[in-house]
Every structure is written in C-alpha cells, then in structure tokens.
Design a protein around this motif. Structure first.
Motif, PDB file in Angstrom:
ATOM      1  N   LEU A 193       0.828  -1.205   0.000  1.00 19.21           N
ATOM      2  CA  LEU A 193       0.000   0.000   0.000  1.00 19.21           C
ATOM      3  C   LEU A 193       0.862   1.253   0.000  1.00 19.21           C
ATOM      4  CD1 LEU A 193      -2.578  -1.104   2.730  1.00 19.21           C
ATOM      5  CD2 LEU A 193      -3.038  -0.875   0.278  1.00 19.21           C
ATOM      6  N   PRO A 194       0.347   2.344  -0.551  1.00 20.57           N
ATOM      7  CA  PRO A 194       1.064   3.621  -0.433  1.00 20.57           C
ATOM      8  C   PRO A 194       1.207   4.009   1.034  1.00 20.57           C
ATOM      9  CG  PRO A 194      -0.684   3.745  -2.083  1.00 20.57           C
ATOM     10  CD  PRO A 194      -0.876   2.454  -1.358  1.00 20.57           C
ATOM     11  N   ALA A 195       2.238   4.750   1.344  1.00 21.75           N
ATOM     12  CA  ALA A 195       2.505   5.148   2.725  1.00 21.75           C
ATOM     13  C   ALA A 195       1.315   5.899   3.308  1.00 21.75           C
ATOM     14  CB  ALA A 195       3.761   6.023   2.778  1.00 21.75           C
ATOM     15  N   GLY A 196       0.966   5.530   4.525  1.00 20.42           N
ATOM     16  CA  GLY A 196      -0.114   6.208   5.226  1.00 20.42           C
ATOM     17  C   GLY A 196      -1.497   5.703   4.916  1.00 20.42           C
ATOM     18  N   HIS A 197      -1.634   4.754   3.996  1.00 21.27           N
ATOM     19  CA  HIS A 197      -2.952   4.228   3.653  1.00 21.27           C
ATOM     20  C   HIS A 197      -3.282   3.049   4.568  1.00 21.27           C
ATOM     21  CE1 HIS A 197      -3.550   6.037  -0.581  1.00 21.27           C
ATOM     22  NE2 HIS A 197      -2.618   6.735   0.067  1.00 21.27           N
ATOM     23  N   PRO A 198      -4.463   3.059   5.200  1.00 17.61           N
ATOM     24  CA  PRO A 198      -4.817   1.948   6.106  1.00 17.61           C
ATOM     25  C   PRO A 198      -5.097   0.680   5.329  1.00 17.61           C
ATOM     26  CG  PRO A 198      -6.700   3.399   5.805  1.00 17.61           C
ATOM     27  CD  PRO A 198      -5.547   4.058   5.096  1.00 17.61           C
ATOM     28  N   LEU A 199      -4.811  -0.454   5.950  1.00 20.41           N
ATOM     29  CA  LEU A 199      -5.098  -1.741   5.329  1.00 20.41           C
ATOM     30  C   LEU A 199      -6.561  -2.095   5.557  1.00 20.41           C
ATOM     31  CD1 LEU A 199      -4.233  -4.360   3.919  1.00 20.41           C
ATOM     32  CD2 LEU A 199      -3.601  -5.265   6.174  1.00 20.41           C
ATOM     33  N   ARG A 200      -7.325  -2.033   4.477  1.00 16.80           N
ATOM     34  CA  ARG A 200      -8.736  -2.439   4.506  1.00 16.80           C
ATOM     35  C   ARG A 200      -8.997  -3.228   3.227  1.00 16.80           C
ATOM     36  NH1 ARG A 200     -10.072   3.362   6.053  1.00 16.80           N
ATOM     37  NH2 ARG A 200     -10.571   3.594   3.840  1.00 16.80           N
ATOM     38  N   GLY A 201      -9.350  -4.484   3.373  1.00 15.62           N
ATOM     39  CA  GLY A 201      -9.552  -5.275   2.165  1.00 15.62           C
ATOM     40  C   GLY A 201     -10.049  -6.665   2.453  1.00 15.62           C
ATOM     41  N   ALA A 202     -10.054  -7.483   1.410  1.00 19.78           N
ATOM     42  CA  ALA A 202     -10.569  -8.848   1.527  1.00 19.78           C
ATOM     43  C   ALA A 202      -9.911  -9.739   0.497  1.00 19.78           C
ATOM     44  CB  ALA A 202     -12.083  -8.865   1.347  1.00 19.78           C
ATOM     45  N   VAL A 203      -9.858 -11.026   0.817  1.00 14.84           N
ATOM     46  CA  VAL A 203      -9.367 -12.069  -0.084  1.00 14.84           C
ATOM     47  C   VAL A 203     -10.326 -13.245  -0.003  1.00 14.84           C
ATOM     48  CG1 VAL A 203      -7.578 -13.817  -0.434  1.00 14.84           C
ATOM     49  CG2 VAL A 203      -6.923 -11.451  -0.032  1.00 14.84           C
ATOM     50  N   VAL A 204     -10.644 -13.847  -1.147  1.00 16.62           N
ATOM     51  CA  VAL A 204     -11.442 -15.072  -1.191  1.00 16.62           C
ATOM     52  C   VAL A 204     -10.733 -16.068  -2.096  1.00 16.62           C
ATOM     53  CG1 VAL A 204     -13.668 -16.114  -1.721  1.00 16.62           C
ATOM     54  CG2 VAL A 204     -13.580 -13.752  -0.913  1.00 16.62           C
ATOM     55  N   VAL A 205     -10.631 -17.319  -1.635  1.00 16.95           N
ATOM     56  CA  VAL A 205     -10.100 -18.420  -2.436  1.00 16.95           C
ATOM     57  C   VAL A 205     -11.185 -19.487  -2.513  1.00 16.95           C
ATOM     58  CG1 VAL A 205      -8.307 -20.172  -2.676  1.00 16.95           C
ATOM     59  CG2 VAL A 205      -7.743 -17.948  -1.664  1.00 16.95           C
ATOM     60  N   MET A 206     -11.516 -19.904  -3.736  1.00 21.29           N
ATOM     61  CA  MET A 206     -12.617 -20.849  -3.913  1.00 21.29           C
ATOM     62  C   MET A 206     -12.230 -21.965  -4.870  1.00 21.29           C
ATOM     63  SD  MET A 206     -16.569 -19.879  -4.872  1.00 21.29           S
ATOM     64  CE  MET A 206     -16.646 -20.190  -6.615  1.00 21.29           C
ATOM     65  N   ASP A 207     -12.706 -23.164  -4.597  1.00 22.41           N
ATOM     66  CA  ASP A 207     -12.549 -24.296  -5.503  1.00 22.41           C
ATOM     67  C   ASP A 207     -13.489 -24.079  -6.687  1.00 22.41           C
ATOM     68  OD1 ASP A 207     -12.994 -26.880  -6.773  1.00 22.41           O
ATOM     69  OD2 ASP A 207     -12.009 -27.781  -5.041  1.00 22.41           O
ATOM     70  N   VAL A 208     -12.933 -24.028  -7.912  1.00 25.44           N
ATOM     71  CA  VAL A 208     -13.741 -23.658  -9.076  1.00 25.44           C
ATOM     72  C   VAL A 208     -14.639 -24.792  -9.545  1.00 25.44           C
ATOM     73  CG1 VAL A 208     -11.967 -22.031  -9.810  1.00 25.44           C
ATOM     74  CG2 VAL A 208     -12.000 -24.350 -10.791  1.00 25.44           C
ATOM     75  N   GLN A 209     -14.448 -25.990  -9.037  1.00 23.37           N
ATOM     76  CA  GLN A 209     -15.266 -27.128  -9.451  1.00 23.37           C
ATOM     77  C   GLN A 209     -16.406 -27.417  -8.479  1.00 23.37           C
ATOM     78  OE1 GLN A 209     -14.710 -28.159 -12.418  1.00 23.37           O
ATOM     79  NE2 GLN A 209     -12.701 -27.191 -12.681  1.00 23.37           N
ATOM     80  N   THR A 210     -16.255 -27.027  -7.223  1.00 24.21           N
ATOM     81  CA  THR A 210     -17.259 -27.371  -6.214  1.00 24.21           C
ATOM     82  C   THR A 210     -17.940 -26.159  -5.572  1.00 24.21           C
ATOM     83  OG1 THR A 210     -15.653 -27.395  -4.395  1.00 24.21           O
ATOM     84  CG2 THR A 210     -15.957 -29.445  -5.641  1.00 24.21           C
ATOM     85  N   GLY A 211     -17.283 -25.002  -5.575  1.00 21.85           N
ATOM     86  CA  GLY A 211     -17.810 -23.832  -4.872  1.00 21.85           C
ATOM     87  C   GLY A 211     -17.375 -23.753  -3.428  1.00 21.85           C
ATOM     88  N   GLU A 212     -16.536 -24.693  -2.966  1.00 21.78           N
ATOM     89  CA  GLU A 212     -16.055 -24.649  -1.585  1.00 21.78           C
ATOM     90  C   GLU A 212     -15.158 -23.428  -1.375  1.00 21.78           C
ATOM     91  OE1 GLU A 212     -15.208 -28.978   0.043  1.00 21.78           O
ATOM     92  OE2 GLU A 212     -14.616 -28.793  -2.065  1.00 21.78           O
ATOM     93  N   VAL A 213     -15.451 -22.648  -0.348  1.00 24.75           N
ATOM     94  CA  VAL A 213     -14.611 -21.505  -0.006  1.00 24.75           C
ATOM     95  C   VAL A 213     -13.479 -22.026   0.866  1.00 24.75           C
ATOM     96  CG1 VAL A 213     -14.507 -19.298   1.197  1.00 24.75           C
ATOM     97  CG2 VAL A 213     -16.488 -19.860  -0.221  1.00 24.75           C
ATOM     98  N   LEU A 214     -12.275 -21.967   0.329  1.00 29.19           N
ATOM     99  CA  LEU A 214     -11.103 -22.547   0.994  1.00 29.19           C
ATOM    100  C   LEU A 214     -10.383 -21.537   1.873  1.00 29.19           C
ATOM    101  CD1 LEU A 214      -9.780 -24.492  -2.113  1.00 29.19           C
ATOM    102  CD2 LEU A 214     -11.213 -25.375  -0.265  1.00 29.19           C
ATOM    103  N   ALA A 215     -10.578 -20.269   1.611  1.00 27.86           N
ATOM    104  CA  ALA A 215     -10.012 -19.200   2.442  1.00 27.86           C
ATOM    105  C   ALA A 215     -10.854 -17.958   2.238  1.00 27.86           C
ATOM    106  CB  ALA A 215      -8.558 -18.925   2.086  1.00 27.86           C
ATOM    107  N   MET A 216     -11.044 -17.221   3.314  1.00 28.84           N
ATOM    108  CA  MET A 216     -11.802 -15.969   3.253  1.00 28.84           C
ATOM    109  C   MET A 216     -11.238 -15.049   4.326  1.00 28.84           C
ATOM    110  SD  MET A 216     -15.904 -15.267   3.633  1.00 28.84           S
ATOM    111  CE  MET A 216     -16.303 -15.673   1.927  1.00 28.84           C
ATOM    112  N   ALA A 217     -10.545 -14.013   3.883  1.00 28.91           N
ATOM    113  CA  ALA A 217      -9.866 -13.112   4.812  1.00 28.91           C
ATOM    114  C   ALA A 217     -10.421 -11.705   4.673  1.00 28.91           C
ATOM    115  CB  ALA A 217      -8.363 -13.101   4.542  1.00 28.91           C
ATOM    116  N   SER A 218     -10.409 -10.983   5.772  1.00 27.73           N
ATOM    117  CA  SER A 218     -10.839  -9.584   5.784  1.00 27.73           C
ATOM    118  C   SER A 218      -9.872  -8.809   6.665  1.00 27.73           C
ATOM    119  CB  SER A 218     -12.269  -9.462   6.319  1.00 27.73           C
ATOM    120  OG  SER A 218     -12.738  -8.139   6.219  1.00 27.73           O
TER     121      SER A 218
END
Length: 624
Positions: free
Chosen positions: A271-296
């Motif tokens: 991130l640029p200096a001084g910018h707060p960390l606000r975000g999300a990540v999702v990892v999903m199995d493309v064949q089943t729809g299982e959510v393997l990771a979900m971060a915020s």
C-alpha cells in the motif's frame, strides 16, 4: 329400698351432645381422609412446588474444524472464584447478606490482590433471585491467583473455585470473520426462564459468522438440576440432575493453511505510505464452490470476547473507524472496476458488436456528448485490438464497444454470471450488489439513462456494485467453463458420536450459455493479462504456473473526517492453472494505488502459496 342413680337414667340433652361430638369426629375423619388419601398426591405436588427448584445448566458448544481436522474453535476450562451467599454465616437473626458478603469479599480481595467490582445491589439481587447458584466474583483467573486462593482464601465462608467451559479460538485471529464470536445469551427474560426453570443460567450464543449461522447446531441442549430448598430459600438437598448435551461438531470447507497464506499475503499488501489496510481475499474451488479461504482486514481476535476479559479491547473494536468487525468479503459491496471488462467483452462477442480483432485507437480519452471520459492511461494506448484491450485494460476500447453493445446486453450478461443477486453463501448476511439498468435509474433516481452511463458500466463503474465473493464466483465461472456455483463454507455437521446431521453438496445455480469460442476468447485474454509483460495483472504471475486474471481500479469519493478524498479500490480476480483450473482468487483493497500495482502482487503470493511455488519480484505490469 333401692334408689336409682341419676347417671343411669336417659338424658336427652346429653344424648344430643354426644351425637354432635360423634358427628364432628366423623366429619373430621372424613376431611382427614380427603386430604391424606383422596387428595394426598395433590398436596404433595404443592409442597414440592414450594420446596423444589429447577436450575438450568448451560450446554457446551461443539467444535469447529477446518477440512483437515485443524481445530478452529473449541472450549477450555475457565477457573472462576465465586461465593455461595446461602453458605455465609448467620451470626444473628438480623442477618445482613451485604455485610456478611462484604466481609468475605474484602478478605478475598486482600488475599488475592484483586479489586471487587460487585455492588451492594448486585449482591442483594443475587441473594433474592439466584441464591443457590454461585455468584461469580472473578472469572478466568490465572494459575497464580488459583494458587493464592488455595493457600489463603479457600477456608473463607462461602468462597469456592469452580470450573466452567469457555469458548476459545486456538488459532487466534485466523479466520476470525468466518468463525465469528460468542457472548452470553441475554435475550431470555426472567418470565420466560421461570416457565421452565426457577434459576436460569444462560448459554453462550453465536454473534457472527459460523458461530451465529449455525448456533442451533453448535449450542447443544441444556441440562438441569432439581434441588430442595428450605422455606427461607436455602438449599437443603439435591433431588435429581440431568447432564447438558454437547453441541454438534462443524467441519468447514476452509483450509487453515490456505487461510494463513491468504491473510499473510493480504497483510503484506504494498500500500502507499499512510494508507490503512482495509480489504478482503477469497479463495474458492472452481469445481465445487467450496470456499477454501476468506480473509478480511483489519482483523480481530475473537478470544477478546471471553467472559472476564477487559471491556476496553471490545469497545475499541467497535469504535475503530476502519471497522475491523466488518467481513468485507461478503458484507461490503464495491464498484468492480475493470475486473468487469471480461463480462463486457463476452456480451459484445455474443451480440456481434465486438470481435477480438477489432482495432480501436486510444488517445487517452473519448468525448461522449458534452463530457470527456478519460482512460486510466492518460497518454493513451494507441491502436489495439480486443485481446490487447483486456490485457492492457484500455478504457476507450471498452467505452466504444460497450455503447455499441448496449446496456441491456451487458446487464443480461452480468446477471447470467450471478451479479445483482445474493450468491446463496451459507453464513452471514451478504449484500446482493447492484446491476443498474435504465428502468432502475428511472425508478430510483428519476433520471434517464445516458450513453455515458453505458460507457461507465462497460468498464465496471457507473452504479455497478459487487462483493468480493460475487467476483470470485465470476472468476470461477470463467475457470470452469460457465457453471455459476453457489459458494459454501460449511462442509459437514455431525453429532458428538459422529452421526452426520447435514452435509453440503456442490450446487450449480446457473450456466452462462454462450458460444464456446467466444468464451475461450475471453479466457485467453485473461491469460494474457497475467502472462504477458505488458499485462496490467502481470505482477500476479508465478513462475511455472499458468495464471489467468484481470485487475481493476475503481475510483471512489470518500468523506472520512468530513474531508472529500478520492481513493482507489484495487481489484484482482483470476484462476489457475489455466488448462486444468483448481482455484479462483479475488483480492480487494479499499484504499490502494491500483489493481496492477497493489492487488496483483497479493494475488501472486497467494497463488504461489497454494501451489507450493516461489513468488518472486515480477517486473512490468501495473496500472489499472
């Protein structure tokens, strides 16, 4: 001469008196028979009702595991120091519970060097309503305090050390937004509790995430004790006890190793200096729809909500302007920016208004009506075709082809991918997002739809909104050939004995019915966006792994602190490997530089971790 005695002569008055006495005795005997024989059971019940008290025993919550059996939530013993008010010495008939409790509390405080926070009112209420139940003084005390209690305070009148189960999260803040947290159930009123229990001890109840969504399965069934009390309310014996039933065990589709990879990559976002960390990540199995990771991010530690913990950290969490309690993966909606362009391209290919070989000149912007719409690359891209337009994310190419295709065709394609509706995710309340249309704008804003609106929609802005989870479904749909899957994170629910109560199966909620060649053209363009050095998503590339994806940068006006500031939402969506896709990844950063410079490197580190490869410094790429 024989003289008769008066006592042997018949006396009518005496006879009548005897009859009356005998009748009274008969009535008395009949009344006693009625009470003891005919209605004895009734009066026994009344006596029991007056002397028996039912105490509710809260249940122990079930465990939460990841797909490989890693414990994410379970219970640990909490050692609590309590006093039994009914066991305090009654020195005289003028017993004052506050005075007697105060003597014990002061002695405990001096011996353990802990402050007493109970008020006189707390003591009186507990004595009046919950006398046989121990009154907690300090909860979850450390080992040193336990030792001090055993050494110096255990002989104090009414004082005791008891063990109660407390919810714990052994992995700390890992997957906190998925798991949620628990707290005491304060919803049952005294009247409701008294219908079944005289003394009501509440369960812990889920307040967020899996803990809340599956509370009825995790909570288990309460037990109970029946005690007999004296007319003064003091316990004189125990009649019966039923043990509480442990809650069910929940196994998630989530992989703790993948979750740690995702969170570490998100926390390391450039991130640029001084910018707060606000975000999300999702990892999903493309064949089943299982959510393997979900971060915020920012994240929180659910262990701070344990009983006995300080209130200050909890208050700080809810007061934080960065909203660490918000699960941004499905609880926040954002303009997807250029990650929407593959959908626009597919709509144009299907409508025949765009072709992969169509060349458009970009001079840094396009005049539409009385307004100039700029390209993210202010100096322009020059002349380029459809594949290069995706690879380099040229706005001008998509302005022109989007207006040629029309808002209706783009809207229909977006909805075919599942945008504008909830994904059906199985925990939490998710935003549906928004796919705007001329009818929506007339209804909601009382305005007509302009060509500029279509141009903005074509590049993923205008009024378009989506969650990171929805965009992960979009990426998975491109990966698996057109199946729109329902994402889920709860894999299985089973009893403590191992009997399966519920098991989630993959579900296809729709299909993108398009020409196979057109679909593959878009996929190939996404492959170039990551694989080619001039692709905006090139920083997501991983040596030895074929990654397809698309970056996006959506502008947003923020009014934090009363000041207007334009910030960039940085996006990446993609999947890998290209030929035999396994995982779809979405990265969102609320206040960043751009998708290419900020989100793509995060995605690259995640893909490298998922496939056990080394993520290196990638030159080139960047931008929208």
């Amino acid at each position: 001469m024989i003289i008769s005695s008066a006592s042997t002569q018949f006396n009518p008055r005496l006879f009548a008196f005897n009859i009356m006495v005998a009748g009274g005795l008969v009535v008395l005997l009949l009344a006693l028979a009625r009470v003891q024989v005919f209605r004895g059971a009734h009066y026994d019940q009344r006596q029991d009702a007056q002397s028996l008290r039912r105490i509710r025993i809260p249940s122990t919550r079930g465990e939460i595991l990841d797909r490989n059996g890693v414990v994410l939530a379970n219970n640990r013993p909490s050692y609590d120091i309590v006093i039994y008010l009914e066991q305090l010495p009654h020195a005289s008939k003028r017993f004052d519970v506050v005075r007697e409790a105060g003597t014990t509390l002061q002695a405990l405080s001096a011996a353990l060097h802990l402050p007493v926070t109970l008020s006189d009112r707390d003591v009186r209420i507990h004595y009046a309503k919950r006398r046989p139940i121990p009154m907690p003084i300090w909860q979850d005390v450390p080992v040193s305090t336990m030792a001090a209690f055993a050494e110096r305070a255990s002989t104090l009148p009414g004082a005791d050390l008891i063990v109660t189960p407390v919810r714990q999260y052994p992995q700390g803040a890992l997957a906190a937004h998925v798991l949620g947290y628990v707290n005491r159930d304060r919803t049952a009123s005294d009247d409701e509790a008294l219908e079944q229990y005289y003394y009501y001890e509440p369960d812990t109840v889920g307040k967020q995430g899996v803990e809340r969504a599956l509370d009825e399965f995790l909570r288990g069934a309460p037990g109970g004790r029946t005690i007999r009390v004296s007319p003064g309310g003091t316990m004189v014996g125990e009649v019966a006890e039923k043990e509480a039933e442990r809650g069910n065990q929940v196994t998630l589709a989530l992989d703790a190793r993948f979750q740690r990879i995702a969170e570490e990559a998100l926390n390391g976002a450039p991130l640029p200096a001084g910018h707060p960390l606000r975000g999300a990540v999702v990892v999903m199995d493309v064949q089943t729809g299982e959510v393997l990771a979900m971060a915020s991010a920012p994240r929180f530690d659910p262990n701070v909500f344990n009983p006995g913990a300080s209130a200050a950290p909890i208050q700080a969490l809810f007061a934080d302007p960065n909203r660490p309690m918000l699960s941004r993966a499905y609880g926040g909606s954002y303009a997807p920016g250029s990650t929407f362009k593959p959908i626009t391209l597919l709509a144009g290919l299907e409508a025949g208004t765009a072709h992969a070989g169509d060349r458009v000149g970009c001079g840094g912007g396009l005049q539409i009506g009385n307004r100039r719409f700029g390209c993210w690359k202010h100096e322009g891209h020059g002349e380029l075709d459809g594949l290069a337009a995706v690879r380099q994310s040229c706005d001008v190419w998509f302005y022109q082809k989007g207006m040629a295709t029309g808002v209706d065709k783009i809207e229909d394609m977006a909805r075919m991918f599942g945008l504008g509706r909830a994904t059906g995710f199985d925990i939490g309340s998710e935003y549906e997002g928004l796919v705007p249309s001329p009818a929506w704008k007339r209804r909601e804003r009382n305005e007509r739809w302009w060509d500029g609106d279509t141009a903005q929609l074509a590049i993923g802005q205008s009024f378009l909104l989506a969650t990171p989870l929805q965009m992960t479904v979009v990426a998975a749909t491109f990966a698996n050939g057109g199946a729109v899957l329902r994402p889920f994170i709860v894999k299985r629910i089973a009893t403590a004995a191992g009997q399966v109560v519920r098991e989630t199966k993959p579900e296809v909620r729709g299909r993108v019915q398009v020409n196979t060649g057109n679909f593959e053209t878009v996929r190939r363009a996404m492959l170039g966006a990551v694989g080619e050095s001039d692709g905006t998503a090139h920083r997501a590339s991983v040596p030895g792994l074929s990654v397809a994806g698309k970056t996006g940068t959506a502008e947003f006006d923020s009014y934090e602190g009363g000041q207007r500031r334009r910030i960039n939402r940085a996006w990446f969506i993609g999947f890998a490997p290209y030929d035999r896709p396994q995982y779809a990844v979405t990265v969102l950063l609320e206040d960043a530089d751009s998708g290419g410079h900020t989100a793509a490197p995060v995605a690259g580190r995640i893909f490298a971790g998922l496939f056990g490869k080394q993520a290196g410094q990638v030159a080139g790429g960047g931008g929208d």
